[in-house]
Structures are given as C-alpha cells and as structure tokens.
Write an enzyme that holds these catalytic residues in place. Structure first.
Site, mmCIF file in Angstrom:
data_model
loop_
_atom_site.group_PDB
_atom_site.id
_atom_site.type_symbol
_atom_site.label_atom_id
_atom_site.label_comp_id
_atom_site.label_asym_id
_atom_site.label_seq_id
_atom_site.Cartn_x
_atom_site.Cartn_y
_atom_site.Cartn_z
ATOM 1 N N LYS A 185 35.159 -16.579 -99.443
ATOM 2 C CA LYS A 185 36.736 -16.512 -99.054
ATOM 3 C C LYS A 185 36.916 -15.743 -97.722
ATOM 4 O O LYS A 185 36.411 -14.521 -97.925
ATOM 5 C CB LYS A 185 37.717 -15.639 -100.337
ATOM 6 C CG LYS A 185 39.009 -15.851 -99.870
ATOM 7 C CD LYS A 185 39.727 -14.509 -100.075
ATOM 8 C CE LYS A 185 39.572 -13.322 -99.392
ATOM 9 N NZ LYS A 185 40.322 -13.643 -97.836
ATOM 10 N N GLU A 261 29.473 -4.045 -98.488
ATOM 11 C CA GLU A 261 29.177 -3.521 -97.247
ATOM 12 C C GLU A 261 30.727 -2.873 -96.874
ATOM 13 O O GLU A 261 31.417 -3.692 -96.574
ATOM 14 C CB GLU A 261 28.871 -4.636 -96.362
ATOM 15 C CG GLU A 261 27.309 -5.080 -96.589
ATOM 16 C CD GLU A 261 26.505 -4.238 -96.216
ATOM 17 O OE1 GLU A 261 26.518 -2.948 -95.636
ATOM 18 O OE2 GLU A 261 25.219 -4.429 -96.721
#
Ligand code: ADP
Length: 488
Positions: A185, A261
């Site tokens: 996505k 991250e």
C-alpha cells in the site's frame, strides 16, 4: 516531444488500477482518488481507491500464492530481481519524471532515487542465493542442531510519499529474495511510482499474486482488517512514529512480525577540529537531499562555539544560492513540499524559533504564488528550547546552535526520543570513535552527509524503529528461523 506532452505520456503510461493476483482491476465501488502535482496544485490523474474488500482480495491472492512462490528456486527469484533492476535503470529517466510530477523533488534527485531503488533489487538478487542455515553438534555431543531459514509468509507493506520508489524496493527486494508474497500500500499522495513498479516486476516475470498493490485514500480503514487477519504474517512499515506506534499496537492482536522505519530527529555535530569545507558540504547534503523531506535529514546542527558563526554564514550562503522551482525545470535544486499542512508546520517551527531568539541567516518566508514552496532557511543561535530542535522538520530548514564540550555535544545529540541517524564531523580519530559509540542512534554518518546504501543495514533505535532494511540484515526481516533437534 514538448515537455508538457512528455509529462502527459509518462503519466498516461502508468496503470491506474489495483494490481491483484496478476490482474489490473478497478476498485470494487469504482471509486478513484486524485493525484496532484505539488508544484502546481493541479491534478495529474486519478487512480483506483481501494475498499477493505479490495484489500482482502489482495491478501487472498498473496495467501494463495505463498506456498508455490516459496518453492520457486532461488536462482529464479534472483533472476526476476536482476531483470527488474536492469529495467529500472534502463527506464530511469521516465520514472524520474513521473516521480517528480507526483512528489515534487528535482528530476535529478528523482533519478538518483530510481538508481538507489534499483540497487536494492541488485543487492537482494545476490542475497536470494545466500539464504543459509546451520548444522552443529549439541554441546554435550549427543544430538545435532539443524537450523533452517524459511520465508515469514504473506507481508503487508505500507510506504510513505517522500521516496516513492526506494521505500518500496527496499521492502520488496528482500521479500522476493526470501520467498514472501506481498500486499503493497503506497502513500496516497504518490501511488504512481509503485504502480509503475508493479508493471516492471510483471514484465520481469514475477508470477501473478506475488506482488499485489492497493492504492487507497483511507489507509487505516483499508489496511486495518488485513493487520487483524491471521493469514498475514508480517507488517513492514515506513512512516511517522505516530502511525507506527498505532500499527505496532494493532499488530499485537496476532503477534504479527513487524519492521518499522519511523521518524528521526538527526543531530549534526561539528567539532572545532573538523574540516569545515567538508562539514558544509556534508551539511548541505544531509539537510537538502529530498528538500529536507527525509527521516535521515539533519534536523539540528550542534556546532562548537568557536566555529558556529562561520559555519552558519557559509551554510546560509550555500543554501540561499539554491534555485527553487518546479522539479522539472532546469537547475532547480529545491522543489515544493508535499502539501499545505506540511508547509504550514515548517513555517510554524521557524516562527517559534525566531520568537525564542534565533537569528535569521537566510530564507524563512513562504513565497507568493502556486505550489507548496518553502525556501532554504538557516537559523543561527537557536536556543535549546526551540521546537525546531525537538520536532521533525521535514523541510529545508537548518537550525544551528552550539555546544560547549564533547560531553555536552553527545548529551544534546541524545536528548530526543528518536534514534535514527546522527552526523559527526571531526578529524580526531579517537574522538570520532568515542562519539560514535556514545550516540544513541542506529546509524552514524562520520564525516559524511549521507548514510543510505542498499548494502548497509538502515534503521533506528529508540522510537525511530524496529529492524533493519538493506544489507544482509534486510533479508533476515523476511525470514523465520526454524531449529530442528536431530536425534542421530
Ligand atoms: P507521513 O508523515 O510520511 O505522511 P504517515 O505515517 O502519515 O507519514 O504515512 C506513511 C504511510 O502510512 C502512508 O502510506 C500512509 O497512507 C500510511 N498510513 C497513515 N495512517 C495510517 C493508518 N492509520 N493505518 C495504516 N496506514 C496508515
């Protein structure tokens, strides 16, 4: 071809539909979402706006393909990655233009990102062949320990808008190498680069169902049910710490494996013994790469008192000379920010610092006209309590303050909940290593303004994340370890 036609052609060439089970198809409800050019605020095109049902169909496809994909020989997986690497490099110019149109950064920087993105496929093409295990004796000599590595399974990837291609390939490369299937996505602001990647991977021979793409305007609603679905085995996310935190919480339900991250607040330390020319070059790179819209961007400069005035002046001269404009125009080094709320936040942080006593060196004012531009800005004598030192700026603003000693520099650098990267400039080897050891970050740029590299483990500590991307560590994120106790 005129420039406008060339732009139109690259946008037209990209599929605008969802990519599920090897087929391009519309969203269930037929809805679409608009993609804007942040330099003009004009729409570029519309892409499919996926519903939760579409996301579920993408997961169905990934799950259906997982077993077959994991059984495909490493040589074949490596070959697909290598072919896609070559296609990315070959098509770098058109992909760079596409990226600049949806994201805003100068075309030269977009091209550098395509090459960087391709590098992950080159690197993991090699790593696909080196997945190994271990065989050894029990310590007491009775039995044997057999350790094998297996793909973790269907993986959901959620990527941000600031590096629309590289943040994708950095996850997709190791997943393909490991034998995992994927639901991707991308960010709603920049879906086109990832859709182009879907096409490239299909042409490179990736079987349908291995890589599925859902573009959507409602990220939480669409991906939420997937995260709660027990068939999903992995979530790899790049984005803000705030969203990352909520995704970690949601992942607890099925004890989903996560790689995160997240945000950063990178300190840039310059000691009095530093090579100032190199420090200014490094600062420019660490600050201005990607218009400052990077989690690795130097967020605050802490400089030895004796050299702070000269450093601020020289950085101001360099940053003030950078040409701002639409990323497609020649010699432009500073494109627009991604949207109005992002620009407003940058402006607010600058206002706050000035109110608290910072000295303006260059920039600082939102220009007139269309596009979400903010000029390169340097602020000197920034006081410790200014928000700009504590919050992620995500824009071309360099706040400069001072430190009194090595200990003070380290304390200031570590005074944050983030721990992604720090930059250190000094010519003293012992000091360099002392400071690197003391910094609470996952990465350090030592006399260097950039750390990103496909062969190195990128990632943060503290609230900057969990896990590493790139290097051999990046592959581990998509592998499970199974230990077999062997009775001989
Ligand atoms: P940024 O500040 O870079 O936009 P975000 O964390 O908001 O960072 O977005 C990074 C990615 O996470 C984007 O793809 C965005 O659409 C997605 N995202 C944002 N909110 C959610 C959510 N609640 N659930 C899942 N994905 C989300």
């Amino acid at each position: 071809m005129s420039i406008a036609t060339e732009e139109q052609t690259v946008v037209e060439k990209v599929p605008k539909q969802l990519y599920i089970g090897g087929e391009w198809r519309d969203a269930t409800a037929g809805a679409t979402l608009e993609v804007l050019d942040p330099a003009t605020e004009e729409p570029l095109c519309a892409v499919a706006d996926a519903t939760p049902e579409d996301a579920n169909a993408a997961l169905d496809a990934a799950v259906a393909m997982q077993k077959e994909w994991a059984a495909i020989p490493p040589n074949d997986r490596a070959g697909i990655l290598w072919t896609a690497f070559e296609a990315l490099v070959e098509r770098a110019d058109e992909l760079a233009l596409l990226m600049t149109l949806e994201m805003g950064k100068p075309v030269a920087e977009s091209k550098a990102e395509i090459i960087y993105a391709a590098d992950f496929f080159r690197w993991f093409s090699g790593e696909a062949l080196r997945i190994d295990g271990n065989y050894k004796q029990f310590a007491n000599g009775t039995s044997r320990v057999l350790v094998m590595k297996q793909p973790v399974g269907p993986s959901l990837m959620i990527t941000p808008w600031n590096f629309p291609m590289a943040m994708g390939t950095r996850k997709v490369g190791p997943a393909i190498a490991a034998g995992c299937t994927i639901v991707m996505k991308p960010a709603q602001q920049t879906p086109l680069s990832m859709l182009a990647l879907g096409q490239i991977l299909a042409e490179a021979g990736l079987p349908g169902g291995v890589f599925n793409i859902i573009t959507t305007s409602s990220s939480g609603k669409t991906t939420g049910p997937l995260i709660e679905d027990p068939r999903l085995r992995k979530l790899s996310f790049t984005g803000s710490t705030e969203v990352g935190r909520s995704l970690i919480a949601a992942s607890a339900k099925n004890v989903l494996q996560v790689s995160m991250e997240l945000g950063g607040n990178a300190p840039f330390l310059i000691f009095e013994d530093a090579d100032l020319d190199a420090a200014v070059e490094g600062a420019l790179l660490a600050k201005m790469r990607n218009i400052g819209e990077a989690c690795t961007s130097a967020n605050r400069f802490h400089v030895a008192e004796s050299i702070q005035p000269e450093f601020s002046r020289r950085l101001g001269d360099r940053m003030g000379a950078l040409k701002m404009g639409r990323g497609t125009e020649e010699d432009v080094k500073v494109g627009p920010l991604i949207d109005q709320p992002s620009r407003e936040k940058v402006a607010e942080l600058v206002r706050d610092a000035l109110q608290k006593g910072a000295t303006p060196v260059v920039g600082g004012e939102i220009p007139d006209g269309r596009g979400y531009f903010f000029p390169p800005t340097v602020l000197a004598d920034v006081p410790r309590e200014a928000r700009v030192f504590h919050e992620e700026i995500f824009g071309p603003v360099a706040p400069v303050g001072t430190f009194e000693s090595e200990g003070d520099a380290i304390a200031r650098a570590n005074d944050t909940e983030y721990g992604l990267v720090a930059y250190v400039f000094t010519r003293d080897l012992k000091r360099a290593l002392r400071v690197c050891e003391a910094l609470e970050t996952g990465m350090v740029g030592l006399n260097q303004g950039m750390v990103s590299n496909a062969g190195a483990p990128f990632g943060g500590v503290k609230q900057s994340g969990i896990g590493r991307e790139g290097g051999k560590e990046g592959l581990e994120e998509f592998l499970e370890t199974k230990y077999v106790a062997v009775n001989l």
